[in-house]
Design an enzyme around this catalytic site. Structure first.
Site, short mmCIF file in Angstrom:
data_model
loop_
_atom_site.label_atom_id
_atom_site.label_comp_id
_atom_site.label_asym_id
_atom_site.label_seq_id
_atom_site.Cartn_x
_atom_site.Cartn_y
_atom_site.Cartn_z
CB CYS A 33 47.31 -12.66 -17.08
SG CYS A 33 45.63 -12.15 -17.49
CG ASP A 35 45.19 -8.94 -16.24
OD1 ASP A 35 45.81 -8.86 -15.18
OD2 ASP A 35 45.68 -8.67 -17.34
CB CYS A 58 47.64 -6.18 -19.26
SG CYS A 58 46.57 -6.71 -20.60
CB CYS A 102 44.02 -8.53 -23.40
SG CYS A 102 45.70 -9.14 -23.11
FE1 FES Z 1 45.79 -10.60 -18.89
FE2 FES Z 1 46.01 -8.85 -20.80
S1 FES Z 1 47.61 -9.96 -19.87
S2 FES Z 1 44.22 -9.55 -19.87
#
Ligand code: FES
Length: 145
Positions: A33, A35, A58, A102
């Site tokens: 993702c 992140d 997110c 996450c």
């Molecule tokens: Fe990547 Fe939540 S979608 S940490």
């Protein structure tokens, strides 16, 4: 879909920022993702006296890092090592299954910061012997007994 606690920690995250003279800094990312989470620890006599985080990610990742900082603040290194992603998710009254990774980012960020602290101080922290701070946090199941 999201609990009130998740929304609260997302809207009003605790302990956001950085610690200039941090004793341990951990940065982890999820390749899928994209992140990124950065965790700063201030440690005195084996106790986490202060913690701050920055999350580029997110809402669940922000809520998870916020909750994770609350869970480890004032705790010993050993206690912080026991904070799993499940514990973080439970403290948030749950996360949707597709958002569990996450919370894993938060667990890994704590461990990465402790790993950094151990390295800088030439000590060993039980449970981090095989920790790889560069490892990506994957979405696959990550169950803790
Ligand atoms: Fe990547 Fe939540 S979608 S940490």
């Amino acid at each position: 879909m999201y609990s009130e606690k998740v929304m609260d920690h997302f809207m009003n995250p605790r302990n956001v920022g950085e610690i200039q003279d941090a004793d341990g800094i951990g940065e982890v990312g999820n390749a899928r993702c994209g992140d990124i989470m950065k965790m700063y620890l201030k440690i005195e006599d084996g106790v986490i006296v202060d913690v701050k985080f920055k999350t580029f990610g997110c809402g669940s990742a922000i809520a998870s890092s916020s909750m994770a900082t609350e869970l480890i603040k004032g705790k010993t290194i050993e206690e912080a090592m026991e904070v799993t992603n499940k514990a973080v998710a439970e403290a948030l009254d749950g996360l949707p299954p597709i958002k569990m990774h996450c919370s894993l980012l938060a667990e890994q960020a704590i461990k990465a910061a402790l790993y950094d602290y151990a390295k800088k101080n030439n000590i060993e922290i039980k449970g981090l012997e095989n920790f790889d701070p560069q490892a990506d946090v994957h979405d696959h199941d990550h169950e803790h007994a």
